[in-house]
Design a protein around this motif. Structure first.
Motif, PDB file in Angstrom:
ATOM      1  N   LEU A 422      -3.147 -50.937  44.591  1.00  0.00           N
ATOM      2  CA  LEU A 422      -2.135 -51.715  45.306  1.00  0.00           C
ATOM      3  C   LEU A 422      -0.955 -51.898  44.359  1.00  0.00           C
ATOM      4  N   ASP A 423       0.191 -51.287  44.702  1.00  0.00           N
ATOM      5  CA  ASP A 423       1.318 -51.274  43.771  1.00  0.00           C
ATOM      6  C   ASP A 423       1.960 -52.651  43.653  1.00  0.00           C
ATOM      7  N   TRP A 424       2.760 -52.817  42.619  1.00  0.00           N
ATOM      8  CA  TRP A 424       3.351 -54.117  42.314  1.00  0.00           C
ATOM      9  C   TRP A 424       4.311 -54.569  43.407  1.00  0.00           C
ATOM     10  N   THR A 425       5.142 -53.662  43.911  1.00  0.00           N
ATOM     11  CA  THR A 425       6.110 -54.042  44.933  1.00  0.00           C
ATOM     12  C   THR A 425       5.408 -54.608  46.159  1.00  0.00           C
ATOM     13  N   THR A 426       4.301 -53.982  46.566  1.00  0.00           N
ATOM     14  CA  THR A 426       3.557 -54.461  47.733  1.00  0.00           C
ATOM     15  C   THR A 426       2.919 -55.814  47.450  1.00  0.00           C
ATOM     16  N   ARG A 427       2.376 -55.997  46.258  1.00  0.00           N
ATOM     17  CA  ARG A 427       1.758 -57.285  45.909  1.00  0.00           C
ATOM     18  C   ARG A 427       2.790 -58.413  45.963  1.00  0.00           C
ATOM     19  N   LEU A 428       3.959 -58.155  45.401  1.00  0.00           N
ATOM     20  CA  LEU A 428       4.998 -59.182  45.389  1.00  0.00           C
ATOM     21  C   LEU A 428       5.478 -59.476  46.810  1.00  0.00           C
ATOM     22  N   LYS A 429       5.578 -58.427  47.623  1.00  0.00           N
ATOM     23  CA  LYS A 429       6.003 -58.610  49.009  1.00  0.00           C
ATOM     24  C   LYS A 429       4.979 -59.437  49.788  1.00  0.00           C
ATOM     25  N   LEU A 430       3.690 -59.128  49.626  1.00  0.00           N
ATOM     26  CA  LEU A 430       2.650 -59.876  50.338  1.00  0.00           C
ATOM     27  C   LEU A 430       2.611 -61.332  49.887  1.00  0.00           C
ATOM     28  N   ALA A 431       2.852 -61.581  48.599  1.00  0.00           N
ATOM     29  CA  ALA A 431       2.914 -62.963  48.106  1.00  0.00           C
ATOM     30  C   ALA A 431       4.079 -63.702  48.758  1.00  0.00           C
ATOM     31  N   GLU A 575       6.756 -78.220  46.652  1.00  0.00           N
ATOM     32  CA  GLU A 575       6.608 -77.969  48.082  1.00  0.00           C
ATOM     33  C   GLU A 575       6.588 -76.464  48.321  1.00  0.00           C
ATOM     34  N   MET A 576       5.977 -76.054  49.440  1.00  0.00           N
ATOM     35  CA  MET A 576       5.887 -74.618  49.716  1.00  0.00           C
ATOM     36  C   MET A 576       7.280 -73.999  49.885  1.00  0.00           C
ATOM     37  N   GLY A 577       8.231 -74.750  50.419  1.00  0.00           N
ATOM     38  CA  GLY A 577       9.585 -74.224  50.538  1.00  0.00           C
ATOM     39  C   GLY A 577      10.178 -73.863  49.190  1.00  0.00           C
ATOM     40  N   LYS A 578       9.914 -74.695  48.180  1.00  0.00           N
ATOM     41  CA  LYS A 578      10.394 -74.419  46.832  1.00  0.00           C
ATOM     42  C   LYS A 578       9.660 -73.231  46.226  1.00  0.00           C
ATOM     43  N   VAL A 579       8.358 -73.133  46.484  1.00  0.00           N
ATOM     44  CA  VAL A 579       7.575 -71.985  45.999  1.00  0.00           C
ATOM     45  C   VAL A 579       8.156 -70.684  46.559  1.00  0.00           C
ATOM     46  N   LEU A 580       8.484 -70.699  47.845  1.00  0.00           N
ATOM     47  CA  LEU A 580       9.080 -69.516  48.472  1.00  0.00           C
ATOM     48  C   LEU A 580      10.408 -69.157  47.811  1.00  0.00           C
ATOM     49  N   GLU A 581      11.235 -70.146  47.525  1.00  0.00           N
ATOM     50  CA  GLU A 581      12.517 -69.881  46.869  1.00  0.00           C
ATOM     51  C   GLU A 581      12.309 -69.210  45.521  1.00  0.00           C
ATOM     52  N   MET A 582      11.338 -69.695  44.751  1.00  0.00           N
ATOM     53  CA  MET A 582      11.088 -69.128  43.427  1.00  0.00           C
ATOM     54  C   MET A 582      10.629 -67.670  43.525  1.00  0.00           C
ATOM     55  N   ILE A 583       9.774 -67.381  44.488  1.00  0.00           N
ATOM     56  CA  ILE A 583       9.291 -66.005  44.639  1.00  0.00           C
ATOM     57  C   ILE A 583      10.424 -65.092  45.097  1.00  0.00           C
ATOM     58  N   GLU A 584      11.263 -65.580  46.009  1.00  0.00           N
ATOM     59  CA  GLU A 584      12.393 -64.770  46.462  1.00  0.00           C
ATOM     60  C   GLU A 584      13.377 -64.526  45.323  1.00  0.00           C
ATOM     61  N   ASP A 585      13.541 -65.483  44.429  1.00  0.00           N
ATOM     62  CA  ASP A 585      14.394 -65.280  43.262  1.00  0.00           C
ATOM     63  C   ASP A 585      13.841 -64.164  42.380  1.00  0.00           C
ATOM     64  N   ILE A 586      12.519 -64.130  42.248  1.00  0.00           N
ATOM     65  CA  ILE A 586      11.887 -63.068  41.454  1.00  0.00           C
ATOM     66  C   ILE A 586      12.142 -61.714  42.095  1.00  0.00           C
ATOM     67  N   ARG A 587      12.014 -61.653  43.422  1.00  0.00           N
ATOM     68  CA  ARG A 587      12.234 -60.377  44.120  1.00  0.00           C
ATOM     69  C   ARG A 587      13.683 -59.928  43.989  1.00  0.00           C
ATOM     70  N   ARG A 588      14.618 -60.869  44.076  1.00  0.00           N
ATOM     71  CA  ARG A 588      16.029 -60.503  43.981  1.00  0.00           C
ATOM     72  C   ARG A 588      16.408 -60.087  42.570  1.00  0.00           C
ATOM     73  N   SER A 589      15.795 -60.710  41.572  1.00  0.00           N
ATOM     74  CA  SER A 589      16.192 -60.448  40.191  1.00  0.00           C
ATOM     75  C   SER A 589      15.574 -59.182  39.630  1.00  0.00           C
ATOM     76  N   GLY A 590      14.568 -58.630  40.320  1.00  0.00           N
ATOM     77  CA  GLY A 590      13.930 -57.419  39.827  1.00  0.00           C
ATOM     78  C   GLY A 590      14.252 -56.235  40.692  1.00  0.00           C
ATOM     79  N   ASP A 591      13.615 -55.134  40.395  1.00  0.00           N
ATOM     80  CA  ASP A 591      13.845 -53.907  41.155  1.00  0.00           C
ATOM     81  C   ASP A 591      13.085 -53.902  42.451  1.00  0.00           C
ATOM     82  N   GLY A 592      12.134 -54.841  42.632  1.00  0.00           N
ATOM     83  CA  GLY A 592      11.342 -54.844  43.843  1.00  0.00           C
ATOM     84  C   GLY A 592      11.933 -55.684  44.937  1.00  0.00           C
ATOM     85  N   GLY A 593      13.143 -56.238  44.759  1.00  0.00           N
ATOM     86  CA  GLY A 593      13.713 -57.103  45.766  1.00  0.00           C
ATOM     87  C   GLY A 593      13.874 -56.425  47.084  1.00  0.00           C
TER      88      GLY A 593
END
Length: 622
Positions: A422-431, A575-593
């Motif tokens: 299971l590649d990294w991009t897919t794992r990050l997307k599923l998270a 809060e889960m809303g904040k958790v989502l923001e942090m994960i989306e920041d990770i996706r945007r800041s990397g190549d897997g965004g």
């Protein structure tokens, strides 16, 4: 008395003379200055003038012996124009220019024979794919995603690159097919061409990748997409419905005649089905069900007692209209948990649903009110409740059936030789998609006290397009005690959901099955936390992620999000809303965004900088 004459030079003149002197000895400095002059309207590279040695400039790495540029990392600097000047860097091995506003790709890639990593994602690059890709024999990673490329993808040339691991062309305007003739690649482990304008059949050698790698191409068909290719006809399957698009006929029959024949055949078939259904109802309509109804697969719905209540159906309910039809269908047990058993049920018409039998639920009035709220929930990452039936102390819940298994199976099953990692991009997307589902549940306007209660990788399912769908929503709120509906306890349970989500992230990152509640789980969590505290985060990660070492920053960032969710005190968890923001920041800041089908233009992240990217160790040998 001697007179000393001093020439007055401005600082800029001195710098220019110094840089000119350096350029005479090394042509790479001239190339970099030419690129800055043409592509840096915001003067983001002003620090380059602080040193006459180009090897000390921000984002530049040189060979220590020859002083030739081997690595250039200039992310998120609002650079514009063409990349063409950089083709005069023949020793370049690593080029990262993602999250800029560059508009023109190099005319020919042959000028970089040593190139291993090329990251140009999230720019405005238009035009056809650059020539010369077949000459980059050392290339490992190629990411052109989130641009405006058009024309055909040189699939055959890409298959000829012996070491190529990553191919990402998602969110462009590529056309044509993915046909590579007789050529194929065994080395490519990450492939994504979603959200383009591709057509034709997906080659067999690419069918191992998830459906998300091809989503958003209306005219693509074949595995792993739900669209089947059949000869010259393209058959699109949507559950049990098939729409066949006829090709041009060569047998002399006009389309009108063919359609007439099809219409007559359909009418005859409908009549036969109606007659068969009437006979079926006549034979089975009076069957006694108090002792249970046996399905075609041999499973038995033991103990289901009908007491006359009607089944409540919601939007999207199909294949049955009442509980009689549901109980007569073929049933196969999928599993048994603490709240009851789960069945895969195949209706007579071919529709497939999942039925959960919940025992010991709360009072009928409470259940009705709650389930009518849940039945109206619609979110792309939440498994929809389609119907329910209450019978004395037993409850039947009917959900969509998702055929691609769970996140748990993707992470943990078939470990060993022959497994497709299971590649990294897919794992990050599923998270991210799981976080979207949980944030949606926790912020629901009509039911603000909603929580999941038992989030695990086993009830994060994968739909036909490879996206995450959280199942069993609100199931544990149906169970006693009634005090669980209290606002204070509900908020506490939402914090428990956040904790459970942290455990889910750890499973995604480590590839290990998280122990159940108890001392083993505590040791597991403390181990992960201690590794981060000792700057040994890489040792925590799944060995299948070792191939993505250039993405370590993203993985460590996600690991830190998990540890925030796992704070011992509920009030310390975000809060889960904040958790989502942090994960989306990770996706945007990397190549897997963006992940397979999330094209949002050119989402430039302001927190990207060459210094941050440069701090990532270069794990790839040169």
């Amino acid at each position: 008395m001697s007179v000393k004459v001093v020439n007055q030079f401005s600082l800029s003149t001195l710098l220019t003379l110094s840089l000119l002197s350096l350029s005479l000895s090394n042509p790479d400095s001239t190339t970099l200055l030419d690129f800055k002059s043409a592509s840096d309207p915001s003067n983001s590279l002003s620090s380059w003038f602080n040193s006459s040695n180009h090897c000390l400039w921000l984002g530049v790495t040189c060979d220590p012996l020859t002083h030739r540029v081997t690595k250039l990392v200039l992310n998120g600097l609002n650079l514009t124009g063409s990349i063409q000047p950089l083709t005069r860097l023949p020793h370049l091995r690593h080029l990262r220019l993602h999250h800029n506003r560059l508009s023109t790709a190099p005319h020919n890639l042959s000028s970089w024979p040593n190139l291993k990593h090329l990251y140009l994602s999230h720019n405005l690059i238009a035009g056809k794919f650059p020539a010369g890709i077949s000459n980059l024999r050392r290339l490992l990673r190629l990411d052109l995603s989130h641009n405006k490329f058009s024309g055909e993808i040189p699939v055959t040339e890409l298959t000829q690159l012996p070491h190529l691991l990553t191919v990402r062309f998602d969110c462009n305007s590529f056309t044509g097919s993915l046909n590579s003739g007789e050529s194929y690649s065994n080395s490519i482990s990450e492939f994504n061409v979603s959200e383009n304008k591709l057509s034709g059949e997906i080659p067999n050698w690419l069918s191992k990748f998830p459906a998300t790698s091809f989503a958003g191409n209306r005219n693509l068909c074949g595995e792993p997409l739900p669209s089947n290719c059949s000869g010259n006809n393209r058959t699109v399957s949507s559950d049990s419905v098939q729409i066949s698009v006829p090709s041009e006929r060569k047998d002399g029959l006009s389309d009108r005649v063919v359609l007439m024949i099809i219409s007559i055949a359909a009418a005859v078939m409908a009549t036969l089905v109606a007659i068969t259904w009437c006979l079926h109802k006549r034979v089975y309509g009076c069957r006694e069900r108090n002792g249970g109804v046996k399905g075609k697969s041999g499973s038995r719905w033991r103990g289901v007692v009908r007491v006359g209540e009607e089944m409540v159906c919601f939007e999207g309910c199909r294949g049955f209209t009442n509980v009689d039809e549901l109980l007569r269908a073929s049933a196969e047990m999928l599993g048994k948990g603490s709240v009851g058993a789960t069945y895969k049920v195949v209706m007579d018409g071919g529709d497939v649903v999942v039925v959960k039998r919940v025992k010991g639920s709360r009072k009928r009035k409470e259940v009705d009110g709650f389930l009518r709220e849940i039945g109206g929930l619609r979110h792309p990452n939440v498994v929809s409740l389609r119907a329910y039936y209450y019978s004395l102390d037993e409850l039947l819940l009917v959900y969509d059936f998702l055929p691609n298994g769970s996140l748990h199976s993707l992470l943990h099953e078939n470990r060993g030789p022959g497994r497709t990692p299971l590649d990294w991009t897919t794992r990050l997307k599923l998270a991210s998609q799981s976080a979207q589902a949980m944030a949606f549940l926790h912020s629901h306007n009509k039911y603000p006290n909603l929580f999941h209660g038992h989030l695990t990788t086993s009830n994060i399912l994968v739909n036909r397009l490879g996206n995450a769908s959280v199942s069993d929503t609100g199931l544990h709120q149906l169970l006693p005690p009634p005090s669980s509906s209290n606002n204070h306890n509900a908020k506490l349970m939402q914090k428990h959901d956040v904790y459970s989500f942290g455990v889910v992230i750890l499973e995604i990152l480590t590839g290990k099955v998280a122990p159940s509640e108890g001392e083993n789980r505590t040791r597991f969590l403390r181990w992960a936390e201690s590794m981060v505290g000792e700057n040994r985060s890489w040792e925590v990660l799944d060995f299948e992620l070792l191939r993505y070492k250039e993405r370590e920053e993203e993985m460590v960032a996600l690991l830190r999000v998990a540890l925030l969710c796992l704070a011992p005190l509920p009030r310390e968890r975000p809060e889960m809303g904040k958790v989502l923001e942090m994960i989306e920041d990770i996706r945007r800041s990397g190549d897997g965004g963006g992940g397979g089908n999330r094209c949002s233009g050119n989402d430039l992240s302001s927190d990207l900088s060459p210094s941050q990217s440069e701090s990532t160790p270069n794990f790839t040998s040169s």
